[in-house]
Design an enzyme around this catalytic site. Structure first.
Site, PDB file in Angstrom:
ATOM      1  N   ASN A  98     -15.236 -17.525  41.978  1.00  0.00           N
ATOM      2  CA  ASN A  98     -15.344 -18.915  41.538  1.00  0.00           C
ATOM      3  C   ASN A  98     -14.877 -19.803  42.687  1.00  0.00           C
ATOM      4  O   ASN A  98     -13.687 -19.940  42.932  1.00  0.00           O
ATOM      5  CB  ASN A  98     -14.469 -19.130  40.290  1.00  0.00           C
ATOM      6  CG  ASN A  98     -14.447 -20.587  39.858  1.00  0.00           C
ATOM      7  OD1 ASN A  98     -15.233 -21.409  40.336  1.00  0.00           O
ATOM      8  ND2 ASN A  98     -13.544 -20.927  38.946  1.00  0.00           N
ATOM      9  N   TRP A  99     -15.851 -20.397  43.359  1.00  0.00           N
ATOM     10  CA  TRP A  99     -15.514 -21.203  44.553  1.00  0.00           C
ATOM     11  C   TRP A  99     -14.913 -22.558  44.192  1.00  0.00           C
ATOM     12  O   TRP A  99     -14.433 -23.256  45.075  1.00  0.00           O
ATOM     13  CB  TRP A  99     -16.764 -21.435  45.401  1.00  0.00           C
ATOM     14  CG  TRP A  99     -17.333 -20.212  46.053  1.00  0.00           C
ATOM     15  CD1 TRP A  99     -16.836 -18.933  46.007  1.00  0.00           C
ATOM     16  CD2 TRP A  99     -18.513 -20.150  46.856  1.00  0.00           C
ATOM     17  NE1 TRP A  99     -17.632 -18.096  46.729  1.00  0.00           N
ATOM     18  CE2 TRP A  99     -18.677 -18.813  47.271  1.00  0.00           C
ATOM     19  CE3 TRP A  99     -19.449 -21.104  47.274  1.00  0.00           C
ATOM     20  CZ2 TRP A  99     -19.741 -18.407  48.067  1.00  0.00           C
ATOM     21  CZ3 TRP A  99     -20.510 -20.695  48.071  1.00  0.00           C
ATOM     22  CH2 TRP A  99     -20.647 -19.358  48.465  1.00  0.00           C
ATOM     23  N   LYS A 100     -15.037 -22.941  42.934  1.00  0.00           N
ATOM     24  CA  LYS A 100     -14.567 -24.279  42.524  1.00  0.00           C
ATOM     25  C   LYS A 100     -15.261 -25.336  43.413  1.00  0.00           C
ATOM     26  O   LYS A 100     -16.398 -25.126  43.815  1.00  0.00           O
ATOM     27  CB  LYS A 100     -13.042 -24.351  42.551  1.00  0.00           C
ATOM     28  CG  LYS A 100     -12.425 -23.186  41.746  1.00  0.00           C
ATOM     29  CD  LYS A 100     -10.968 -23.313  41.493  1.00  0.00           C
ATOM     30  CE  LYS A 100     -10.494 -22.099  40.694  1.00  0.00           C
ATOM     31  NZ  LYS A 100      -9.094 -22.163  40.320  1.00  0.00           N
TER      32      LYS A 100
ATOM     33  N   HIS B 288     -13.168 -23.133  31.458  1.00  0.00           N
ATOM     34  CA  HIS B 288     -12.137 -22.916  32.489  1.00  0.00           C
ATOM     35  C   HIS B 288     -10.979 -23.893  32.234  1.00  0.00           C
ATOM     36  O   HIS B 288     -11.216 -25.040  31.841  1.00  0.00           O
ATOM     37  CB  HIS B 288     -12.736 -23.130  33.882  1.00  0.00           C
ATOM     38  CG  HIS B 288     -11.822 -22.664  34.974  1.00  0.00           C
ATOM     39  ND1 HIS B 288     -10.745 -23.410  35.403  1.00  0.00           N
ATOM     40  CD2 HIS B 288     -11.797 -21.517  35.694  1.00  0.00           C
ATOM     41  CE1 HIS B 288     -10.108 -22.734  36.352  1.00  0.00           C
ATOM     42  NE2 HIS B 288     -10.727 -21.577  36.544  1.00  0.00           N
TER      43      HIS B 288
ATOM     44  N   GLU C 219      -9.249 -25.634  34.153  1.00  0.00           N
ATOM     45  CA  GLU C 219      -9.342 -26.897  34.893  1.00  0.00           C
ATOM     46  C   GLU C 219     -10.245 -27.877  34.154  1.00  0.00           C
ATOM     47  O   GLU C 219      -9.996 -29.078  34.135  1.00  0.00           O
ATOM     48  CB  GLU C 219      -9.835 -26.629  36.327  1.00  0.00           C
ATOM     49  CG  GLU C 219      -8.731 -26.038  37.180  1.00  0.00           C
ATOM     50  CD  GLU C 219      -9.205 -25.133  38.301  1.00  0.00           C
ATOM     51  OE1 GLU C 219     -10.391 -25.176  38.670  1.00  0.00           O
ATOM     52  OE2 GLU C 219      -8.367 -24.367  38.813  1.00  0.00           O
TER      53      GLU C 219
ATOM     54  N   GLU D  25      -7.068 -15.953  31.877  1.00  0.00           N
ATOM     55  CA  GLU D  25      -6.494 -16.653  33.026  1.00  0.00           C
ATOM     56  C   GLU D  25      -5.288 -17.471  32.570  1.00  0.00           C
ATOM     57  O   GLU D  25      -5.462 -18.606  32.116  1.00  0.00           O
ATOM     58  CB  GLU D  25      -7.524 -17.610  33.646  1.00  0.00           C
ATOM     59  CG  GLU D  25      -8.761 -16.951  34.200  1.00  0.00           C
ATOM     60  CD  GLU D  25      -9.400 -17.780  35.305  1.00  0.00           C
ATOM     61  OE1 GLU D  25      -9.619 -17.222  36.385  1.00  0.00           O
ATOM     62  OE2 GLU D  25      -9.669 -18.988  35.110  1.00  0.00           O
TER      63      GLU D  25
ATOM     64  N   GLY E 220      -4.033 -20.567  41.040  1.00  0.00           N
ATOM     65  CA  GLY E 220      -3.811 -21.341  42.268  1.00  0.00           C
ATOM     66  C   GLY E 220      -2.355 -21.454  42.669  1.00  0.00           C
ATOM     67  O   GLY E 220      -2.017 -22.222  43.566  1.00  0.00           O
TER      68      GLY E 220
ATOM     69  N   SER F  62      -4.470 -16.052  40.790  1.00  0.00           N
ATOM     70  CA  SER F  62      -3.812 -15.574  42.012  1.00  0.00           C
ATOM     71  C   SER F  62      -4.117 -14.110  42.341  1.00  0.00           C
ATOM     72  O   SER F  62      -3.255 -13.381  42.840  1.00  0.00           O
ATOM     73  CB  SER F  62      -2.295 -15.810  41.947  1.00  0.00           C
ATOM     74  OG  SER F  62      -2.028 -17.200  41.866  1.00  0.00           O
TER      75      SER F  62
ATOM     76  N   GLY G 106     -10.405 -17.146  42.403  1.00  0.00           N
ATOM     77  CA  GLY G 106     -10.591 -18.475  42.982  1.00  0.00           C
ATOM     78  C   GLY G 106     -10.357 -18.429  44.483  1.00  0.00           C
ATOM     79  O   GLY G 106     -11.202 -17.963  45.254  1.00  0.00           O
ATOM     80  N   GLY G 107      -9.195 -18.877  44.910  1.00  0.00           N
ATOM     81  CA  GLY G 107      -8.862 -19.034  46.330  1.00  0.00           C
ATOM     82  C   GLY G 107      -9.235 -17.853  47.220  1.00  0.00           C
ATOM     83  O   GLY G 107      -9.831 -18.040  48.283  1.00  0.00           O
TER      84      GLY G 107
HETATM   85  P1  13P Z   1      -7.016 -18.564  41.910  1.00  0.00           P
HETATM   86  O1  13P Z   1      -7.546 -17.180  42.186  1.00  0.00           O
HETATM   87  O2  13P Z   1      -7.144 -19.493  43.066  1.00  0.00           O
HETATM   88  O3  13P Z   1      -5.632 -18.506  41.330  1.00  0.00           O
HETATM   89  O4  13P Z   1      -7.954 -19.196  40.773  1.00  0.00           O
HETATM   90  C1  13P Z   1      -8.207 -18.461  39.616  1.00  0.00           C
HETATM   91  C2  13P Z   1      -9.277 -19.131  38.849  1.00  0.00           C
HETATM   92  O5  13P Z   1      -9.095 -20.192  38.293  1.00  0.00           O
HETATM   93  C3  13P Z   1     -10.594 -18.483  38.811  1.00  0.00           C
HETATM   94  O6  13P Z   1     -11.421 -19.096  37.877  1.00  0.00           O
END
Ligand code: 13P
Length: 246
Positions: free
Chosen positions: A8-10, A94, A96, A163, A169, A208, A229-230
């Site tokens: 997930n590149w956001k 999600h 966010e 999650e 993050g 994470s 994510g990251g």
């Molecule tokens: P991180 O891996 O950056 O913590 O993000 C997780 C996430 O929200 C994936 O959807």
């Protein structure tokens, strides 16, 4: 059940960065990888990513989608339009989107239904905040999210991403034991509600995940993948995480 490791590149990457990433990833991934891979670029790069991934073992995913087929929804992209691009997975609910954009459980439920209507597989995200976990309410919160999103029934393939909000993050993942316990409860809930169908749902962990800790989660019997994510923003690191699931 093959694990699903998803990137997930956001809100990251331009078109050029997307092309460079996918070219590098396609060099790393063999034609029949031991895990299923999916990449979730921003909307601006979806069509191009779809072209580059065509015929590869890497699936295309979208980070969001509107449940209505079309209409006066300025700025939105529908599940129907995503399906038209060859998108296979769509993230629904999600944290966010729930927190920053005020998405309710009812709206998330509509998205899950719409994804199935247009032949997409929803990745339903659930998870508690730190305050909720400390208050011993983690399962109560997750159960409510599950039952409001899936109350009508299981009408297509589904992935659930557990999650915990506080792990996203932050660099501080959940304890693998806690992730395993939550995944077990989710599985029991799914099978209690939907019988045999519940057994076919993949449960991912997200929050994470990095190459260094991925194996701790991906080896757990109730976890069939990760939503990253990251650490998914670099193809080498994403592929290292995928290998930890193999
Ligand atoms: P991180 O891996 O950056 O913590 O993000 C997780 C996430 O929200 C994936 O959807």
């Amino acid at each position: 059940m093959k694990s699903l490791v998803a990137a997930n590149w956001k809100m990251h990457k331009t078109l050029k960065e997307t092309e460079d990433y996918l070219r590098r990833l396609l060099e790393l991934v063999p034609p029949d990888p031991p895990v299923e891979l999916a990449v979730f670029p921003p909307f601006t790069a979806l069509a191009r990513a779809g072209e580059l991934l065509l015929g590869s073992p890497i699936a295309l995913g979208a980070q969001n989608g509107h449940p209505e087929r079309e209409g006066a929804f300025t700025g939105e992209v529908s599940m129907y339009q995503l399906a038209d691009l060859g998108v296979r997975y769509v993230i629904c609910g999600h944290s966010e989107r729930r927190k920053i954009f005020g998405e309710t459980d009812e709206f998330v439920a509509k998205k899950v239904r719409a994804a199935w209507n247009y032949g997409l597989t929803p990745i339903l995200c659930v998870g508690e905040t730190l305050v909720e976990r400390r208050a011993g309410r983690a399962w109560e919160v997750v159960e409510k999210q599950l039952s409001l999103a899936l109350g009508d029934g299981l009408f297509g393939p589904l992935v659930i991403a557990y999650e915990p909000v506080w792990a996203i993050g932050t660099g501080v993942p959940a304890h693998p034991q806690d992730a395993q316990e939550m995944a077990q409860r989710i599985r029991a809930w799914l099978c209690g509600r939907f019988g045999k169908l519940g057994e076919g749902v993949r449960i991912q962990y997200g929050g994470s995940v990095k190459p260094e800790n991925a194996h701790e989660f991906l080896k757990l019997p109730e976890i069939q993948g990760a939503l990253v994510g990251g650490a998914s923003l670099d193809p080498q690191s994403f592929w290292a995480i995928a290998l930890a699931a193999a």
